[in-house]
Design a protein around this motif. Structure first.
Motif, PDB file in Angstrom:
ATOM      1  N   ALA A 120       0.728  -1.125   0.055  1.00 34.36           N
ATOM      2  CA  ALA A 120       0.025  -0.006  -0.116  1.00 34.36           C
ATOM      3  C   ALA A 120       0.860   1.280  -0.126  1.00 34.36           C
ATOM      4  O   ALA A 120       0.473   2.269  -0.767  1.00 34.36           O
ATOM      5  CB  ALA A 120      -0.892  -0.036   1.357  1.00 34.36           C
ATOM      6  N   ALA A 121       1.794   1.179   1.042  1.00 31.24           N
ATOM      7  CA  ALA A 121       2.624   2.532   0.855  1.00 31.24           C
ATOM      8  C   ALA A 121       3.513   2.659  -0.552  1.00 31.24           C
ATOM      9  O   ALA A 121       3.526   3.780  -0.999  1.00 31.24           O
ATOM     10  CB  ALA A 121       3.777   2.122   1.849  1.00 31.24           C
ATOM     11  N   ARG A 122       3.911   1.486  -1.106  1.00 26.33           N
ATOM     12  CA  ARG A 122       4.503   1.785  -2.500  1.00 26.33           C
ATOM     13  C   ARG A 122       3.400   2.337  -3.494  1.00 26.33           C
ATOM     14  O   ARG A 122       3.811   3.282  -4.173  1.00 26.33           O
ATOM     15  CB  ARG A 122       4.676   0.340  -3.091  1.00 26.33           C
ATOM     16  CG  ARG A 122       5.721  -0.563  -2.448  1.00 26.33           C
ATOM     17  CD  ARG A 122       6.117  -1.733  -3.348  1.00 26.33           C
ATOM     18  NE  ARG A 122       7.108  -1.407  -4.322  1.00 26.33           N
ATOM     19  CZ  ARG A 122       8.336  -1.856  -4.211  1.00 26.33           C
ATOM     20  NH1 ARG A 122       8.967  -2.118  -3.101  1.00 26.33           N
ATOM     21  NH2 ARG A 122       9.150  -1.555  -5.176  1.00 26.33           N
ATOM     22  N   GLN A 123       2.200   2.097  -3.414  1.00 26.01           N
ATOM     23  CA  GLN A 123       1.177   2.616  -4.344  1.00 26.01           C
ATOM     24  C   GLN A 123       1.070   3.968  -3.935  1.00 26.01           C
ATOM     25  O   GLN A 123       1.166   4.949  -4.649  1.00 26.01           O
ATOM     26  CB  GLN A 123       0.046   1.942  -4.299  1.00 26.01           C
ATOM     27  CG  GLN A 123      -0.049   0.624  -4.867  1.00 26.01           C
ATOM     28  CD  GLN A 123       0.345   0.968  -6.357  1.00 26.01           C
ATOM     29  OE1 GLN A 123      -0.181   1.709  -7.124  1.00 26.01           O
ATOM     30  NE2 GLN A 123       1.056  -0.208  -6.939  1.00 26.01           N
ATOM     31  N   ARG A 124       1.001   4.497  -2.524  1.00 23.35           N
ATOM     32  CA  ARG A 124       0.846   5.759  -2.400  1.00 23.35           C
ATOM     33  C   ARG A 124       2.176   6.652  -2.643  1.00 23.35           C
ATOM     34  O   ARG A 124       2.085   7.711  -3.060  1.00 23.35           O
ATOM     35  CB  ARG A 124       0.780   6.031  -0.580  1.00 23.35           C
ATOM     36  CG  ARG A 124      -0.347   5.385  -0.131  1.00 23.35           C
ATOM     37  CD  ARG A 124      -1.221   6.526   0.513  1.00 23.35           C
ATOM     38  NE  ARG A 124      -0.549   7.313   1.446  1.00 23.35           N
ATOM     39  CZ  ARG A 124      -0.683   7.624   2.640  1.00 23.35           C
ATOM     40  NH1 ARG A 124      -1.297   6.536   3.333  1.00 23.35           N
ATOM     41  NH2 ARG A 124      -0.059   8.565   3.376  1.00 23.35           N
ATOM     42  N   ILE A 125       3.340   5.923  -2.600  1.00 24.93           N
ATOM     43  CA  ILE A 125       4.499   6.920  -2.868  1.00 24.93           C
ATOM     44  C   ILE A 125       4.232   7.169  -4.480  1.00 24.93           C
ATOM     45  O   ILE A 125       4.699   8.010  -5.096  1.00 24.93           O
ATOM     46  CB  ILE A 125       5.840   6.141  -2.549  1.00 24.93           C
ATOM     47  CG1 ILE A 125       6.013   6.066  -1.134  1.00 24.93           C
ATOM     48  CG2 ILE A 125       6.982   6.638  -3.237  1.00 24.93           C
ATOM     49  CD1 ILE A 125       6.933   4.967  -0.604  1.00 24.93           C
ATOM     50  N   LEU A 126       3.970   5.908  -5.335  1.00 18.88           N
ATOM     51  CA  LEU A 126       4.087   6.103  -6.564  1.00 18.88           C
ATOM     52  C   LEU A 126       3.025   7.218  -7.224  1.00 18.88           C
ATOM     53  O   LEU A 126       3.213   7.766  -8.094  1.00 18.88           O
ATOM     54  CB  LEU A 126       3.501   4.642  -7.316  1.00 18.88           C
ATOM     55  CG  LEU A 126       4.961   3.810  -7.333  1.00 18.88           C
ATOM     56  CD1 LEU A 126       4.188   2.229  -7.829  1.00 18.88           C
ATOM     57  CD2 LEU A 126       5.890   4.260  -8.553  1.00 18.88           C
ATOM     58  N   LEU A 157      10.674   6.553   1.708  1.00 18.04           N
ATOM     59  CA  LEU A 157      10.542   6.430   0.257  1.00 18.04           C
ATOM     60  C   LEU A 157      11.767   5.584  -0.109  1.00 18.04           C
ATOM     61  O   LEU A 157      11.748   4.767  -0.859  1.00 18.04           O
ATOM     62  CB  LEU A 157      10.276   8.005  -0.238  1.00 18.04           C
ATOM     63  CG  LEU A 157      10.615   8.276  -1.644  1.00 18.04           C
ATOM     64  CD1 LEU A 157       9.770   9.563  -1.931  1.00 18.04           C
ATOM     65  CD2 LEU A 157      12.065   8.277  -2.090  1.00 18.04           C
ATOM     66  N   HIS A 158      12.815   6.023   0.550  1.00 15.35           N
ATOM     67  CA  HIS A 158      14.115   5.480   0.233  1.00 15.35           C
ATOM     68  C   HIS A 158      14.143   4.127   0.683  1.00 15.35           C
ATOM     69  O   HIS A 158      14.830   3.138  -0.109  1.00 15.35           O
ATOM     70  CB  HIS A 158      15.274   6.027   0.774  1.00 15.35           C
ATOM     71  CG  HIS A 158      15.660   7.669  -0.095  1.00 15.35           C
ATOM     72  ND1 HIS A 158      16.326   7.632  -1.170  1.00 15.35           N
ATOM     73  CD2 HIS A 158      15.038   8.711   0.302  1.00 15.35           C
ATOM     74  CE1 HIS A 158      16.197   8.815  -1.560  1.00 15.35           C
ATOM     75  NE2 HIS A 158      16.053   9.518  -0.664  1.00 15.35           N
ATOM     76  N   TYR A 159      13.334   3.709   1.533  1.00 18.64           N
ATOM     77  CA  TYR A 159      13.280   2.273   1.839  1.00 18.64           C
ATOM     78  C   TYR A 159      12.573   1.351   0.730  1.00 18.64           C
ATOM     79  O   TYR A 159      13.156   0.171   0.480  1.00 18.64           O
ATOM     80  CB  TYR A 159      12.637   2.090   3.140  1.00 18.64           C
ATOM     81  CG  TYR A 159      12.240   0.584   3.532  1.00 18.64           C
ATOM     82  CD1 TYR A 159      13.311  -0.307   4.056  1.00 18.64           C
ATOM     83  CD2 TYR A 159      11.063   0.380   3.433  1.00 18.64           C
ATOM     84  CE1 TYR A 159      12.936  -1.563   4.237  1.00 18.64           C
ATOM     85  CE2 TYR A 159      10.933  -1.034   3.854  1.00 18.64           C
ATOM     86  CZ  TYR A 159      11.897  -2.066   4.246  1.00 18.64           C
ATOM     87  OH  TYR A 159      11.455  -3.082   4.493  1.00 18.64           O
ATOM     88  N   TYR A 160      11.864   1.923   0.208  1.00 25.18           N
ATOM     89  CA  TYR A 160      11.120   1.073  -0.863  1.00 25.18           C
ATOM     90  C   TYR A 160      11.495   1.192  -2.213  1.00 25.18           C
ATOM     91  O   TYR A 160      11.476   0.279  -2.983  1.00 25.18           O
ATOM     92  CB  TYR A 160       9.478   1.657  -0.881  1.00 25.18           C
ATOM     93  CG  TYR A 160       8.814   1.129   0.363  1.00 25.18           C
ATOM     94  CD1 TYR A 160       8.317  -0.477   0.274  1.00 25.18           C
ATOM     95  CD2 TYR A 160       8.234   1.968   1.172  1.00 25.18           C
ATOM     96  CE1 TYR A 160       7.566  -0.924   1.297  1.00 25.18           C
ATOM     97  CE2 TYR A 160       7.465   1.373   2.440  1.00 25.18           C
ATOM     98  CZ  TYR A 160       7.357   0.081   2.291  1.00 25.18           C
ATOM     99  OH  TYR A 160       6.528  -0.611   3.411  1.00 25.18           O
ATOM    100  N   PHE A 161      12.174   2.380  -2.705  1.00 28.67           N
ATOM    101  CA  PHE A 161      12.723   2.472  -3.739  1.00 28.67           C
ATOM    102  C   PHE A 161      14.073   2.848  -3.927  1.00 28.67           C
ATOM    103  O   PHE A 161      14.613   2.834  -5.461  1.00 28.67           O
ATOM    104  CB  PHE A 161      11.870   3.713  -4.619  1.00 28.67           C
ATOM    105  CG  PHE A 161      10.295   3.246  -4.801  1.00 28.67           C
ATOM    106  CD1 PHE A 161       9.941   2.428  -5.760  1.00 28.67           C
ATOM    107  CD2 PHE A 161       9.332   3.643  -3.853  1.00 28.67           C
ATOM    108  CE1 PHE A 161       8.765   2.377  -6.383  1.00 28.67           C
ATOM    109  CE2 PHE A 161       8.008   3.177  -4.391  1.00 28.67           C
ATOM    110  CZ  PHE A 161       7.682   2.684  -5.448  1.00 28.67           C
ATOM    111  N   GLY A 162      14.799   2.709  -3.030  1.00 24.82           N
ATOM    112  CA  GLY A 162      16.264   2.924  -3.149  1.00 24.82           C
ATOM    113  C   GLY A 162      16.694   4.538  -3.559  1.00 24.82           C
ATOM    114  O   GLY A 162      16.882   5.270  -2.633  1.00 24.82           O
TER     115      GLY A 162
END
Lengths: 258, 258
Positions: B42-48, B79-84
């Motif tokens: 869910a967090a990934r989608q929010r960030i995207l 954010l950096h945790y999920y996408f580097g």
DNA sequence: AAGTTATTTGACCGATCGGTCAACTTCTTT
DNA sequence: AAAGAAGTTGACCGATCGGTCAAATAACTT
């Protein structure tokens, strides 16, 4: 996105700025006097040219004053001496571009021939894309991100220009010299199609499989864009086509309307 | 412009990257395992979603990971945790967009009717511009600045797609079902005209004098673009027009007509 | 409950950002 | 030649940049 319009030092009003050659009364130094053009005028041009390249490359946000100064071959402080802020430099670049746009040939006049006028207009727009692709890219980038700087131009000048042309088209249609069309959207289409060869040239080149766009590519573009525009207006192409490589015999007569 | 393609930590090859959902083996942490989808998805989608907004607003360079994180409502470290890296996040956003593009209806097939196929294609492209303007803007920005990330897609997929369509057009022309045209340039024109309503909507709105683009505007766009495309192909418009809302019902401006 | 893994977070780092400044050199005017 | 104006420059500043880290918490597995 950072605010292009004046940041720390420039005490400009908060609204949309005037976009007219960066008023000098910013902070401290600077020539200030309107006479101030001796040696530095050459430096200004160098900076403007470098800024056009750097702004076009990655947009306003990606450009740094250091990189622009570097591209111009002089220290960063020099750039700030002439233009004050990055935003002001950006406005100066845009102002330059609009000046070129404005002085481009305006072929659509009431007493012109519709077919010739439209053909010449498409031709001129393609030539602009070919000759000043960086300018087109900077303008595209500006529009893409909200036209914070250039909006006044759009609302005042451009809108009026288009409605003038719309009136001409209406008259031509009333005289049965062309089909009645939606002038605004016709221009959106012409601008989009012609500028795509500058703005999105990577895509064009990738699809065509060519490393650089050459004359035949632009000729083909002119041909099909002209065909689309004239077609929408119910006009047959003129025989003396600028891009005319193929002497298509049929349809020698122009304008057949029911 | 900063290098989008991996900076410090990501040891990717120097060439063009693959643009395929960001391979996980970047540096240290991160889910790593392909299973890793529980809460964080869910967090990934929010960030995207937030990234799409922020990237569209000012381009890659103007966007900051802090602002994206802020827009997503969580700390930057997350954010950096999920996408580097910022670049990897940008690639993920672009990948998302291309997925949408790819799955869009492909109406131009060999056994279709030329007029219907082209009309439906224009219609679909306009709908994409209307429904996902941010995606269009991000893609436009990417092209505008050299397509450093998306170039492989252009050279492999898109080029092949166009040449497939060109073959179909050729066959149709051979069967005398349409005029012979330059398919590549026809698509450049269609893409440019349809996407201009998303990418350069400020300009469109300024010229039309409207605060937001509404149905009648998109209908008018469809109508004239379809007319131009069909005209260039020597085809008459279908009577059951998709954009057909009355022949000349509205027209905000009222002008005198003979 | 214990142990493992995934997620969250504030504090922090070096690099770079836009912009400033004072000292200096070069022009232009008289 | 004297003097003031215009132009040049390296060093510097605070803010922000992308990215890291360790410690804390939440979520699953057994």
């Amino acid at each position: 996105m950072q605010n292009v319009v004046s940041k720390r030092t420039n005490p400009k009003a908060s609204g949309a700025i005037s976009l007219a050659a960066s008023k000098p009364g910013s902070t401290r130094k600077q020539p200030a006097s309107p006479s101030g053009n001796r040696v530095g005028q050459a430096a200004r041009q160098r900076i403007l040219a470098a800024a056009e390249r750097v702004f076009a490359e990655g947009g306003y946000g990606s450009a740094s004053t250091a990189r622009i100064a570097d591209a111009a071959g002089l220290p960063k402080a020099n750039l700030h001496y002439y233009f004050g802020t990055k935003g002001a430099l950006y406005e100066a670049v845009l102002s330059d571009i609009l000046e070129t746009w404005r002085s481009a040939a305006d072929t659509i006049t009431a007493d012109a021939d519709p077919t010739e006028a439209l053909t010449a207009y498409v031709d001129a727009k393609i030539e602009l894309s070919r000759r000043r692709p960086l300018a087109s890219k900077i303008f595209a980038n500006e529009l893409l991100h909200g036209a914070k700087v250039v909006r006044p131009y759009l609302q005042r000048e451009l809108r009026g220009w288009v409605s003038d042309k719309a009136r001409i088209f209406d008259r031509w249609a009333a005289q049965d010299r062309m089909k009645k069309i939606d002038a605004e959207h016709l221009f959106f289409g012409i601008w989009a199609m012609t500028q795509t060869y500058a703005d999105f040239d990577v895509q064009v080149r990738a699809v065509l499989g060519t490393r650089v766009l050459k004359d035949p590519d632009f000729d083909a573009a002119k041909r099909i864009i002209t065909a689309m525009v004239l077609g929408a207006c119910g006009l047959a192409p003129a025989e003396g086509q600028a891009a005319g490589k193929k002497a298509d015999g049929k349809k020698a007569k122009r304008r057949k309307r029911a």
